[in-house]
Design an enzyme around this catalytic site. Structure first.
Site: not given
Length: 314
Positions: A235, A177, A264, A282
């Site tokens: 995502r 990160d 989507e 999702h």
């Protein structure tokens, strides 16, 4: 729902909000766009009702929708993923964009683990075999987690929860990160390439940006340990889906668990014929508690921005 109401209008790109959120928004006239609003639906509703705020649950909010809402002050996401909002267009128009950060973190982290465990233990596949009359005890071997390495891409509210569970399973946990200044005890911060090269399970927990779109392409997937598991509750745009299918077919990856997709809703896709991928629509952030928390968070962000704008005008 009349546009001439004395109350300012708030448009919700869905058919409902949690009752606790509705209570917070009592000073607004709420207009609900329905379960699957199209861009044209939202443009028409904005033109008719002139909302000061939009709470985004389903669909995207682009410049055309913003321009139809001439009184719009804030676009508030019912969740944490604001990539469905054209942030550049909003900034150019002086419209605030807010996310209900962390509101669904527990739900998404739990779903990530549901997918990790389902992949490691072949839960859906074994269930299908049992229903077909098979008893695979002599041939089946699951993937044991203890002592394995869990690699997290993203160490925010969700990633930290996933890491904590990984440690409880007796795993070695590492994370990449670029914004993390420190990691929880027991979690090692490493470069992204090391995540790919050394992790037995890689789980994605980062936002989608222009820089990381399709970051998991053929080159990246080829760096993975052979037989690793990939889970994505972030995502879909983070993954080159064609390259992932190839990696699953070749055995480069043992399995994948996917809760988000490049397009989507995903109703027809080659993934549906890939036996070692587990799919969900999702819904990682959709739980009883998250529904309330996201609604309250989205409502609080609307109230804060509208109140601040009112003070500035005064």
């Amino acid at each position: 729902m009349a546009a001439n109401s004395a109350k300012p209008v708030l448009l919700v790109t869905a058919a409902d909000l949690a009752p606790q959120a509705l209570e917070m928004l009592d000073d607004f006239e709420l207009v609900f766009a329905g379960k699957q609003p199209t861009e044209d639906d939202l443009v028409a509703l904005c033109a008719q009702h002139k909302p000061v705020a939009i709470i985004v649950r389903y669909g995207k909010v682009n410049a055309r929708i913003m321009d139809a809402a001439e009184n719009l002050q804030v676009i508030s996401k019912h969740g944490s993923g604001i990539d469905v909002i054209d942030q550049e267009a909003a900034a150019a128009r002086g419209i605030a964009v807010r996310a209900a950060t962390g509101a669904n973190a527990a739900a998404v982290a739990e779903h990530a683990w549901a997918l990790i465990l389902a992949c490691a233990k072949s839960v859906p596949q074994i269930d299908v075999r049992m229903r077909a009359g098979h008893w695979d005890k002599s041939t089946h071997k699951s993937f044991e987690l203890e002592g394995r390495t869990l690699g997290l891409v993203g160490l925010g509210a969700i990633g930290r929860r996933v890491a904590k569970a990984g440690l409880a399973f007796g795993m070695q946990v590492q994370a990449f990160d670029p914004f993390a200044k420190e990691a929880p005890e027991g979690v090692k911060l490493v470069p992204l390439e090391e995540i790919y090269l050394t992790s037995d399970i890689v789980s994605l927990h980062c936002p989608l940006t222009a820089e990381n779109r399709a970051m998991l392409n053929r080159e990246a997937l080829n760096q993975f340990k052979r037989g690793a598991i990939l889970v994505n509750t972030a995502r879909g745009g983070l993954i080159d889906e064609e390259a992932l299918i190839e990696a699953l077919a070749s055995g480069q990856l043992r399995a994948a668990g996917l809760d988000s997709f490049a397009v989507e809703p995903m109703t027809t896709h080659p993934f549906q014929s890939v036996p070692n991928v587990i799919l969900s629509p999702h819904i990682g952030g959709v739980s009883d508690a998250a529904y309330v928390n996201m609604g309250k968070g989205a409502a609080a962000n609307v109230l804060a921005v509208v109140a601040e704008n009112a003070r500035n005008v005064a």
